[in-house]
Design a protein around this motif. Structure first.
Motif, short mmCIF file in Angstrom:
data_model
loop_
_atom_site.label_atom_id
_atom_site.label_comp_id
_atom_site.label_asym_id
_atom_site.label_seq_id
_atom_site.Cartn_x
_atom_site.Cartn_y
_atom_site.Cartn_z
N LEU A 73 46.31 -4.99 22.47
CA LEU A 73 46.25 -3.72 23.17
C LEU A 73 47.12 -2.72 22.42
O LEU A 73 48.30 -2.97 22.19
CB LEU A 73 46.75 -3.88 24.62
N ASN A 74 46.51 -1.59 22.01
CA ASN A 74 47.30 -0.59 21.30
C ASN A 74 47.23 0.76 22.01
O ASN A 74 46.70 0.86 23.12
CB ASN A 74 46.87 -0.48 19.82
N GLN A 75 47.79 1.81 21.38
CA GLN A 75 47.91 3.14 21.96
C GLN A 75 48.62 3.06 23.32
O GLN A 75 48.17 3.62 24.32
CB GLN A 75 46.54 3.80 22.12
N LEU A 76 49.70 2.31 23.36
CA LEU A 76 50.41 2.04 24.61
C LEU A 76 51.00 3.31 25.21
O LEU A 76 51.42 4.22 24.49
CB LEU A 76 51.53 1.02 24.37
N ASN A 77 51.04 3.34 26.54
CA ASN A 77 51.69 4.43 27.26
C ASN A 77 52.41 3.85 28.46
O ASN A 77 52.30 2.66 28.76
CB ASN A 77 50.68 5.50 27.66
N GLU A 78 53.12 4.69 29.18
CA GLU A 78 53.94 4.23 30.30
C GLU A 78 53.09 3.55 31.39
O GLU A 78 53.55 2.63 32.06
CB GLU A 78 54.71 5.40 30.90
N ALA A 79 51.86 4.02 31.56
CA ALA A 79 51.00 3.45 32.61
C ALA A 79 50.58 2.02 32.30
O ALA A 79 50.09 1.32 33.20
CB ALA A 79 49.76 4.33 32.80
N ASP A 80 50.77 1.56 31.07
CA ASP A 80 50.38 0.19 30.70
C ASP A 80 51.40 -0.85 31.14
O ASP A 80 51.13 -2.05 31.07
CB ASP A 80 50.17 0.09 29.19
N ALA A 81 52.56 -0.43 31.55
CA ALA A 81 53.58 -1.39 32.00
C ALA A 81 53.07 -2.15 33.23
O ALA A 81 52.41 -1.59 34.09
CB ALA A 81 54.88 -0.67 32.32
N GLY A 82 53.37 -3.45 33.29
CA GLY A 82 52.94 -4.27 34.42
C GLY A 82 52.69 -5.70 34.01
O GLY A 82 53.10 -6.14 32.92
N TYR A 83 52.01 -6.42 34.87
CA TYR A 83 51.73 -7.84 34.64
C TYR A 83 50.26 -8.02 34.25
O TYR A 83 49.36 -7.39 34.82
CB TYR A 83 52.02 -8.66 35.90
N TYR A 84 50.03 -8.91 33.29
CA TYR A 84 48.68 -9.19 32.79
C TYR A 84 48.42 -10.69 32.84
O TYR A 84 49.32 -11.49 32.60
CB TYR A 84 48.51 -8.66 31.37
N TRP A 85 47.17 -11.03 33.12
CA TRP A 85 46.79 -12.43 33.29
C TRP A 85 45.75 -12.84 32.27
O TRP A 85 44.78 -12.12 32.01
CB TRP A 85 46.21 -12.66 34.69
N CYS A 86 45.93 -14.05 31.70
CA CYS A 86 44.90 -14.72 30.90
C CYS A 86 44.13 -15.64 31.85
O CYS A 86 44.73 -16.47 32.53
CB CYS A 86 45.52 -15.56 29.79
N MET A 87 42.80 -15.51 31.86
CA MET A 87 42.00 -16.27 32.83
C MET A 87 40.84 -16.96 32.13
O MET A 87 40.24 -16.43 31.19
CB MET A 87 41.44 -15.32 33.90
N THR A 88 40.49 -18.17 32.63
CA THR A 88 39.31 -18.91 32.17
C THR A 88 38.66 -19.56 33.39
O THR A 88 39.22 -19.56 34.49
CB THR A 88 39.67 -20.01 31.16
N ASP A 89 37.46 -20.11 33.18
CA ASP A 89 36.77 -20.80 34.26
C ASP A 89 36.74 -22.31 34.06
O ASP A 89 35.88 -22.99 34.58
CB ASP A 89 35.33 -20.27 34.40
N GLY A 90 37.68 -22.83 33.27
CA GLY A 90 37.72 -24.27 33.02
C GLY A 90 38.03 -25.06 34.28
O GLY A 90 38.61 -24.54 35.25
N GLN A 91 37.64 -26.33 34.27
CA GLN A 91 37.89 -27.18 35.44
C GLN A 91 39.38 -27.29 35.70
O GLN A 91 39.84 -27.20 36.83
CB GLN A 91 37.28 -28.56 35.20
N HIS A 92 40.15 -27.52 34.64
CA HIS A 92 41.61 -27.53 34.75
C HIS A 92 42.08 -26.17 34.26
O HIS A 92 42.41 -25.98 33.09
CB HIS A 92 42.22 -28.66 33.93
N GLU A 93 42.05 -25.20 35.17
CA GLU A 93 42.26 -23.81 34.80
C GLU A 93 43.62 -23.61 34.17
O GLU A 93 44.63 -24.06 34.69
CB GLU A 93 42.10 -22.91 36.03
N ARG A 94 43.62 -22.90 33.05
CA ARG A 94 44.87 -22.59 32.37
C ARG A 94 45.07 -21.08 32.44
O ARG A 94 44.69 -20.36 31.54
CB ARG A 94 44.82 -23.07 30.93
N LYS A 95 45.64 -20.64 33.52
CA LYS A 95 45.92 -19.23 33.72
C LYS A 95 47.39 -18.98 33.41
O LYS A 95 48.24 -19.78 33.75
CB LYS A 95 45.59 -18.81 35.14
#
Length: 617
Positions: free
Chosen positions: A319-341
């Motif tokens: 993610l580039n061109q960062l600004n103040e509104a980009d601050a926060g929490y982000y999640w990596c998500m998959t649909d695997g049976q043993h979900e690795r989030k």
């Protein structure tokens, strides 16, 4: 005194034993209840390591001195459990299941499910109760996951609770403390790593918890309404064990205004993982920003990209061109049976981007162009690249070599400038371009520039453009007149069909004209000695050879005719008048008159009409 010391030692040993059991990676229900004469099912979880997969699993009953094995995966079954107990191992899921039927009061007591050759190995204590009541107490749903991993809990209370407050709370000895609810309340220790979302079925919702810690283990309640008052709740028993299968991830990301960050998300490459995406966490959901099927949120166009590496089981988000509104929490998500989030917090800090490019460049079509990107000394030994952004990725262009798009990427190490050169800019070159670095297969910092391509302003092209525009407007106007005009797409289709028809009919017309011309030429040659005549209203071709006596009976010898002679031809109003003296000048007769004279001669010869002298008599 010795007795007191012995009691203290026994208490200490029991406390230590309890601590060992509670820290054991083996996990199961703390209590199960079955009906008298009925049956129970006990699920015991264990880490899915290679050693545990092939180790002996057992079920034993505790006494004052030992835990006697009742059944095990090695094939042993105690006589009193023959034909009424079974044990099944599912090593691929890290679980083994014990089933016991024909329950009696003698079956009540403390048991252990464990792994190893004896009861001193890894185990978990289970209390078994047998009841004569017809109503069974609710048992907690078990959730078993390793540290730094994630889990998903689903709660369904029916349509009657669709409008109620939904919540998750953690049980203590005296109360249940709210972890998250649909009113926006979140425990600070869970902020950014827990998510509550509604499901399609009314009254049901889902809770996802990630970056799990050992202290997250415990008994929870998910409910609709309020704890201890109106509504309904469900028990959830969570166990977090230490494991090495899930990476710890990146809990904190730091980026500067206008700079970039990169995040590596992990998944199991052996699983059939089809969906991978990155979303921004909020109190009432997680906004999806990008996924592996090419979706990119409109406001993030040109700013975000996903690089998937199935061999290593990772995908990288930049993610580039960062600004103040980009601050926060982000999640990596998959649909695997043993979900690795996993989740990470992004913080915007003070500083300047290391890579420097112009934010926007305007270029004229058909002209050369060079875009420069400067980098600091710390990236001197990194791989540098340029790439053109697309919603499906940003593949690096060929470095220091001309590629199919007539682009050249060069790097001046002395001035620390990475250049992207265009021989001739074309309209299709318009778009986002990224300058970036990577090292040992890992993507690092990037900087983005937007290239705006304008048309060539030469007079010839302006004239051509104006003519094309006028023609296009004319076609659109002709094809879209009146209130019932069709759309421009229909007009385009009609013009296309007209073009096809003309392309077929024109050659046929040319061929037809050639055939007609050829026929005329042949006909002229055939009737070279023929004349076109008319008898009354009937037109025909009569050869002059049919009238051999024309010279004898024609107008040449007709001296008895009056000077003004009218001969009717065709309609009543059509006349040919000839005037003149037969001695001084012969009247010039046309072919029509000659034919009529010849016809008269034939009649005279056959005596079918009276002569002039007979008429006078």
């Amino acid at each position: 005194m010795a007795l007191l010391f012995f009691i203290f030692l026994l208490t200490f040993v029991q406390d230590e034993s309890t601590a060992v059991l509670s820290s054991s990676p083996i996990f199961g229900p703390k209590q199960v209840t079955g009906l008298l004469g009925g049956s129970i099912t006990v699920k015991c979880f264990y880490p899915r390591s290679n050693v545990n997969r092939h180790s002996r699993k057992y079920w034993c009953k505790e006494s004052t001195r030992r835990c006697s094995t009742l059944i095990s995966t090695s094939g042993y079954v105690a006589p009193e459990f023959t034909n009424r107990a079974s044990i099944t191992d599912f090593p691929e899921n890290g679980i083994f299941i014990i089933e016991i039927s024909e329950l009696g009061r003698r079956d009540m007591g403390q048991y252990k499910c464990g792994i190893g050759l004896n009861d001193k190995g890894l185990s978990f204590r289970v209390q078994l109760d047998v009841s004569e009541d017809s109503v069974m107490p609710d048992e907690a749903q078990l959730f078993y996951t390793e540290q730094h991993g994630s889990l998903t809990m689903t709660c369904d209370f029916g349509n009657q609770y669709a409008s109620f407050r939904k919540y998750l709370c953690k049980m203590s000895k005296t109360s249940c403390s709210t972890v998250i609810d649909t009113h926006g309340n979140i425990d600070p220790s869970y902020k950014g790593r827990i998510l509550l979302t509604y499901l399609d079925i009314p009254g049901s919702f889902q809770i996802i918890m990630t970056l799990l810690k050992k202290e997250d283990s415990g008994l929870y309640l998910c409910g609709a309404g309020n704890y201890g008052a109106e509504g309904e709740s469900k028990k959830l028993d969570v166990h977090v064990y230490e494991g090495a299968l899930v990476p710890k991830g990146q809990p904190i990301l730091s980026g500067v205004q206008g700079g970039s960050v990169s995040v590596e998300c992990h998944y199991d490459p052996k699983e059939n993982v089809t969906i991978k995406y990155w979303c921004k966490w909020r109190e009432h959901g997680c906004i999806q920003l990008i996924h592996n099927f090419g979706y990119v949120l409109d406001s993030y166009e040109g700013r975000i990209v996903m690089h998937d590496d199935p061999e290593n089981g990772t995908y990288t988000i930049i993610l580039n061109q960062l600004n103040e509104a980009d601050a926060g929490y982000y999640w990596c998500m998959t649909d695997g049976q043993h979900e690795r989030k996993s989740t990470a917090e992004l913080k915007i800090v003070e500083g300047q981007p290391s890579l420097a490019v112009d934010n926007e460049i305007h270029a004229v079509a058909s002209s050369p162009l060079t875009i420069s990107c400067t980098y600091p000394c710390k990236y001197a030994h990194y791989e540098k690249y340029w790439c053109k952004w697309k919603n499906t990725g940003c593949e690096p262009l060929i470095s220091s070599d001309q590629n199919e798009a007539s682009l050249v990427v060069t790097c001046d190490k002395a001035s620390r400038i990475l250049s992207l050169k265009f021989d001739q800019v074309v309209p299709t070159d318009q778009g986002w371009y990224w300058c970036g670095v990577r090292h040992a297969g890992h993507y690092g910092e990037t900087s983005a520039v937007y290239l705006q391509v304008q048309g060539d302003s030469s007079p010839n092209e302006e004239l051509s453009s104006r003519i094309n525009s006028e023609n296009r407007d004319s076609l659109l106007n002709n094809g879209n007149e009146g209130p019932g005009a069709e759309s421009s797409a229909d007009g385009h289709e009609e013009r296309k069909n007209t073009t096809v028809v003309l392309s077929v009919l024109l050659p046929l017309g040319v061929v037809f004209l050639l055939l007609v011309t050829l026929g005329v030429v042949v006909k002229l040659r055939l009737f070279k000695n023929s004349d076109l005549v008319s008898v009354a209203s009937y037109r025909t071709n009569i050869s002059m050879t049919d009238f051999e006596n024309v010279r004898q009976y024609g107008a040449k010898d007709n001296v008895c005719m009056e000077e003004d002679h009218e001969t009717q031809i065709g309609r009543m109003d059509e006349y040919i008048t000839t005037t003149g003296s037969p001695k001084s000048k012969k009247a010039k007769r046309g072919s029509k008159e000659e034919v009529e004279m010849a016809y008269t001669t034939v009649l005279l010869k056959d005596n079918t009409i009276p002569t002039r002298s007979s008429q006078e008599q």
